[in-house]
Scaffold this motif. Structure first.
Motif, PDB file in Angstrom:
ATOM      1  N   THR A   1      19.567  11.372  -2.887  1.00 21.89           N
ATOM      2  CA  THR A   1      19.317  10.647  -4.127  1.00 21.89           C
ATOM      3  C   THR A   1      19.430  11.586  -5.320  1.00 21.89           C
ATOM      4  OG1 THR A   1      16.945  11.063  -4.082  1.00 21.89           O
ATOM      5  CG2 THR A   1      17.729   9.070  -2.953  1.00 21.89           C
ATOM      6  N   THR A   2      19.557  10.990  -6.495  1.00 20.40           N
ATOM      7  CA  THR A   2      19.582  11.787  -7.718  1.00 20.40           C
ATOM      8  C   THR A   2      18.290  12.577  -7.873  1.00 20.40           C
ATOM      9  OG1 THR A   2      20.971  10.099  -8.744  1.00 20.40           O
ATOM     10  CG2 THR A   2      19.903  11.669 -10.213  1.00 20.40           C
ATOM     11  N   ALA A   3      17.169  11.940  -7.591  1.00 21.11           N
ATOM     12  CA  ALA A   3      15.872  12.616  -7.708  1.00 21.11           C
ATOM     13  C   ALA A   3      15.769  13.782  -6.740  1.00 21.11           C
ATOM     14  CB  ALA A   3      14.739  11.628  -7.460  1.00 21.11           C
ATOM     15  N   ALA A   4      16.290  13.620  -5.528  1.00 21.26           N
ATOM     16  CA  ALA A   4      16.228  14.700  -4.539  1.00 21.26           C
ATOM     17  C   ALA A   4      17.092  15.873  -4.960  1.00 21.26           C
ATOM     18  CB  ALA A   4      16.669  14.180  -3.177  1.00 21.26           C
ATOM     19  N   LEU A   5      18.249  15.591  -5.527  1.00 18.37           N
ATOM     20  CA  LEU A   5      19.107  16.664  -6.033  1.00 18.37           C
ATOM     21  C   LEU A   5      18.395  17.447  -7.125  1.00 18.37           C
ATOM     22  CD1 LEU A   5      21.886  18.093  -6.348  1.00 18.37           C
ATOM     23  CD2 LEU A   5      22.453  16.329  -8.031  1.00 18.37           C
ATOM     24  N   ALA A   6      17.829  16.723  -8.086  1.00 12.80           N
ATOM     25  CA  ALA A   6      17.143  17.385  -9.203  1.00 12.80           C
ATOM     26  C   ALA A   6      15.961  18.205  -8.717  1.00 12.80           C
ATOM     27  CB  ALA A   6      16.690  16.340 -10.221  1.00 12.80           C
ATOM     28  N   ALA A   7      15.191  17.668  -7.786  1.00 17.89           N
ATOM     29  CA  ALA A   7      14.019  18.385  -7.274  1.00 17.89           C
ATOM     30  C   ALA A   7      14.423  19.658  -6.550  1.00 17.89           C
ATOM     31  CB  ALA A   7      13.216  17.478  -6.351  1.00 17.89           C
ATOM     32  N   ALA A   8      15.494  19.576  -5.760  1.00 19.48           N
ATOM     33  CA  ALA A   8      15.947  20.754  -5.031  1.00 19.48           C
ATOM     34  C   ALA A   8      16.391  21.850  -5.987  1.00 19.48           C
ATOM     35  CB  ALA A   8      17.083  20.376  -4.086  1.00 19.48           C
ATOM     36  N   TRP A   9      17.139  21.485  -7.013  1.00 16.64           N
ATOM     37  CA  TRP A   9      17.590  22.481  -7.982  1.00 16.64           C
ATOM     38  C   TRP A   9      16.426  23.030  -8.798  1.00 16.64           C
ATOM     39  CZ3 TRP A   9      22.704  19.916 -10.109  1.00 16.64           C
ATOM     40  CH2 TRP A   9      23.747  20.203  -9.209  1.00 16.64           C
ATOM     41  N   ARG A  10      15.497  22.150  -9.166  1.00 17.22           N
ATOM     42  CA  ARG A  10      14.372  22.588  -9.991  1.00 17.22           C
ATOM     43  C   ARG A  10      13.451  23.536  -9.222  1.00 17.22           C
ATOM     44  NH1 ARG A  10      12.797  17.849 -11.238  1.00 17.22           N
ATOM     45  NH2 ARG A  10      13.994  17.709 -13.171  1.00 17.22           N
ATOM     46  N   GLU A  11      13.251  23.255  -7.956  1.00 13.28           N
ATOM     47  CA  GLU A  11      12.304  24.027  -7.152  1.00 13.28           C
ATOM     48  C   GLU A  11      12.955  25.129  -6.333  1.00 13.28           C
ATOM     49  OE1 GLU A  11      10.361  21.023  -4.843  1.00 13.28           O
ATOM     50  OE2 GLU A  11       9.868  19.822  -6.642  1.00 13.28           O
ATOM     51  N   GLY A  12      14.273  25.238  -6.438  1.00 11.61           N
ATOM     52  CA  GLY A  12      14.964  26.288  -5.711  1.00 11.61           C
ATOM     53  C   GLY A  12      15.063  26.051  -4.218  1.00 11.61           C
ATOM     54  N   ARG A  13      14.967  24.795  -3.801  1.00 12.56           N
ATOM     55  CA  ARG A  13      15.055  24.478  -2.374  1.00 12.56           C
ATOM     56  C   ARG A  13      16.513  24.229  -1.976  1.00 12.56           C
ATOM     57  NH1 ARG A  13      13.467  19.908  -1.451  1.00 12.56           N
ATOM     58  NH2 ARG A  13      12.533  19.067  -3.357  1.00 12.56           N
ATOM     59  N   PRO A  14      16.876  24.537  -0.742  1.00 11.44           N
ATOM     60  CA  PRO A  14      18.258  24.319  -0.310  1.00 11.44           C
ATOM     61  C   PRO A  14      18.559  22.840  -0.160  1.00 11.44           C
ATOM     62  CG  PRO A  14      16.911  25.026   1.551  1.00 11.44           C
ATOM     63  CD  PRO A  14      16.046  25.163   0.321  1.00 11.44           C
ATOM     64  N   LEU A  15      19.783  22.484  -0.422  1.00 13.89           N
ATOM     65  CA  LEU A  15      20.271  21.131  -0.184  1.00 13.89           C
ATOM     66  C   LEU A  15      20.869  21.052   1.213  1.00 13.89           C
ATOM     67  CD1 LEU A  15      21.942  20.595  -3.660  1.00 13.89           C
ATOM     68  CD2 LEU A  15      20.130  19.149  -2.716  1.00 13.89           C
ATOM     69  N   PRO A  16      20.998  19.849   1.765  1.00 11.71           N
ATOM     70  CA  PRO A  16      21.634  19.720   3.076  1.00 11.71           C
ATOM     71  C   PRO A  16      23.109  20.088   3.009  1.00 11.71           C
ATOM     72  CG  PRO A  16      21.293  17.562   2.102  1.00 11.71           C
ATOM     73  CD  PRO A  16      20.578  18.544   1.216  1.00 11.71           C
ATOM     74  N   PRO A  17      23.761  20.259   4.148  1.00  8.84           N
ATOM     75  CA  PRO A  17      25.191  20.591   4.148  1.00  8.84           C
ATOM     76  C   PRO A  17      26.017  19.510   3.451  1.00  8.84           C
ATOM     77  CG  PRO A  17      24.241  20.882   6.342  1.00  8.84           C
ATOM     78  CD  PRO A  17      23.204  20.179   5.510  1.00  8.84           C
ATOM     79  N   ARG A  18      26.967  19.929   2.658  1.00  8.26           N
ATOM     80  CA  ARG A  18      27.904  19.036   1.987  1.00  8.26           C
ATOM     81  C   ARG A  18      27.187  17.894   1.263  1.00  8.26           C
ATOM     82  NH1 ARG A  18      33.565  18.011   4.427  1.00  8.26           N
ATOM     83  NH2 ARG A  18      34.052  18.910   2.393  1.00  8.26           N
ATOM     84  N   PRO A  19      26.312  18.203   0.335  1.00 10.48           N
ATOM     85  CA  PRO A  19      25.567  17.133  -0.360  1.00 10.48           C
ATOM     86  C   PRO A  19      26.472  16.305  -1.256  1.00 10.48           C
ATOM     87  CG  PRO A  19      25.187  19.232  -1.429  1.00 10.48           C
ATOM     88  CD  PRO A  19      25.979  19.532  -0.182  1.00 10.48           C
ATOM     89  N   VAL A  20      26.162  15.029  -1.349  1.00  9.54           N
ATOM     90  CA  VAL A  20      26.871  14.126  -2.254  1.00  9.54           C
ATOM     91  C   VAL A  20      25.853  13.102  -2.750  1.00  9.54           C
ATOM     92  CG1 VAL A  20      27.616  12.597  -0.382  1.00  9.54           C
ATOM     93  CG2 VAL A  20      28.875  12.594  -2.535  1.00  9.54           C
ATOM     94  N   VAL A  21      25.988  12.708  -4.007  1.00  5.97           N
ATOM     95  CA  VAL A  21      25.124  11.690  -4.593  1.00  5.97           C
ATOM     96  C   VAL A  21      25.946  10.416  -4.783  1.00  5.97           C
ATOM     97  CG1 VAL A  21      23.661  11.063  -6.545  1.00  5.97           C
ATOM     98  CG2 VAL A  21      23.715  13.427  -5.755  1.00  5.97           C
ATOM     99  N   ILE A  22      25.526   9.335  -4.147  1.00  5.68           N
ATOM    100  CA  ILE A  22      26.185   8.032  -4.276  1.00  5.68           C
ATOM    101  C   ILE A  22      25.390   7.219  -5.288  1.00  5.68           C
ATOM    102  CG2 ILE A  22      26.855   5.916  -3.081  1.00  5.68           C
ATOM    103  CD1 ILE A  22      26.799   7.578  -0.458  1.00  5.68           C
ATOM    104  N   THR A  23      26.021   6.842  -6.391  1.00  3.46           N
ATOM    105  CA  THR A  23      25.302   6.095  -7.432  1.00  3.46           C
ATOM    106  C   THR A  23      26.011   4.785  -7.743  1.00  3.46           C
ATOM    107  OG1 THR A  23      26.477   7.120  -9.306  1.00  3.46           O
ATOM    108  CG2 THR A  23      24.519   8.256  -8.469  1.00  3.46           C
ATOM    109  N   PHE A  24      25.208   3.811  -8.176  1.00  3.00           N
ATOM    110  CA  PHE A  24      25.706   2.497  -8.608  1.00  3.00           C
ATOM    111  C   PHE A  24      25.127   2.222  -9.989  1.00  3.00           C
ATOM    112  CE2 PHE A  24      25.201   2.498  -4.025  1.00  3.00           C
ATOM    113  CZ  PHE A  24      26.412   2.021  -3.559  1.00  3.00           C
ATOM    114  N   ASP A  25      25.973   1.931 -10.956  1.00  8.19           N
ATOM    115  CA  ASP A  25      25.503   1.646 -12.312  1.00  8.19           C
ATOM    116  C   ASP A  25      25.433   0.141 -12.572  1.00  8.19           C
ATOM    117  OD1 ASP A  25      25.413   4.353 -12.710  1.00  8.19           O
ATOM    118  OD2 ASP A  25      26.678   4.353 -14.498  1.00  8.19           O
TER     119      ASP A  25
END
Length: 260
Positions: free
Chosen positions: A39-63
């Motif tokens: 999710t977008t929130a999970a991406l932001a949290a990982a970057w903010r807290e310095g945590r690793p993301l899973p392999p080959r992360p992708v964010v799928i969004t619908f506007d």
């Protein structure tokens, strides 16, 4: 970045729609290539807290909040175990807060939004009436952001306030980004037609547009990060030109005696 997922889009949404069959093929490709949707929130949290993301992360969004997200996209997200984020314009959705005549196509209702949330789809803000936010007065800008947040919190059973926001049309400015941050959103997405990167900052993350015309070979190149600049060269030129027009309009509105 997706919009409508349907076989029969309205004329106004046709270009930015995808067919259910095309969407299914694209999700299979992500699964087969070992991508890990977050999710977008999970991406932001990982970057903010310095945590690793899973392999080959992708964010799928619908506007926007089109009904096909529930009807066609959700079953495939469940099938593959994929996370996603739906950014909804609260005044476009069917129900008590609907602004008559505003939506471009058939939208989600609040029961469907709650079902998406219950299935693990993050629900983010996308303003109330989907305006060009950089053209609004300060008062109207604050209304669009805060009203959207209030309605989402109310309709999602009084839960935690939404964390993520996406700018309608992808348009923002420093003033708009400050308003979104002040309203309590922790991350917001533009368009940009480039891969998201930490250097963009949490309030201007970029995305890649998936359209009706996006074939599976092009989709593969996009998610692999190949040839994006060439693929969206015309879009970027138009975006830069229109950005100048919008800035000029905004400046004219501030000059007494001009209509903009």
């Amino acid at each position: 970045m997706y919009h409508a997922v349907t076989d029969a889009p309205a004329p106004a949404t046709y270009g930015l729609s995808v067919s259910p069959a095309a969407y299914a093929e694209q999700m299979r490709l992500l699964a087969d290539r070992g991508f890990s949707p977050v999710t977008t929130a999970a991406l932001a949290a990982a970057w903010r807290e310095g945590r690793p993301l899973p392999p080959r992360p992708v964010v799928i969004t619908f506007d926007d909040g089109y009904e096909g997200v529930h009807q066609h996209a959700l079953p495939l997200l469940k099938e593959h175990g994929f996370a996603a984020t739906a950014f909804v314009a609260t005044g476009w959705l069917r129900g008590a807060h609907e602004v008559p005549g505003a939506a471009l196509d058939r939208m989600l209702d609040w029961g469907q939004v709650r079902e998406l949330a219950a299935a693990g789809v993050e629900i983010g803000g996308h303003s109330h009436t989907h305006p060009q936010m950089d053209q609004l007065s300060d008062e109207r800008l604050w209304f669009e952001v805060l009203r959207c947040k209030e309605i989402l919190r109310e309709e999602l059973d009084g839960g935690a306030p939404p964390v993520s926001f996406a700018y309608p049309y992808g348009y923002s400015s420093r003033r708009v980004r400050r308003a979104v941050r002040a309203a309590g959103f922790g991350v917001s997405l533009a368009v940009g037609n480039a891969l998201a990167a930490r250097r963009q900052g949490p309030y201007a993350l970029e995305r890649v547009t998936v359209r009706r015309s996006t074939g599976i070979e092009e989709f593969e190149r996009l998610v692999e990060g190949r040839g994006i600049g060439r693929n969206f060269a015309r879009d970027r030129a138009l975006t830069k030109g229109y950005a100048m027009v919008r800035r000029t309009r905004q400046c004219l509105r501030k000059v007494p005696g001009t209509s903009g």
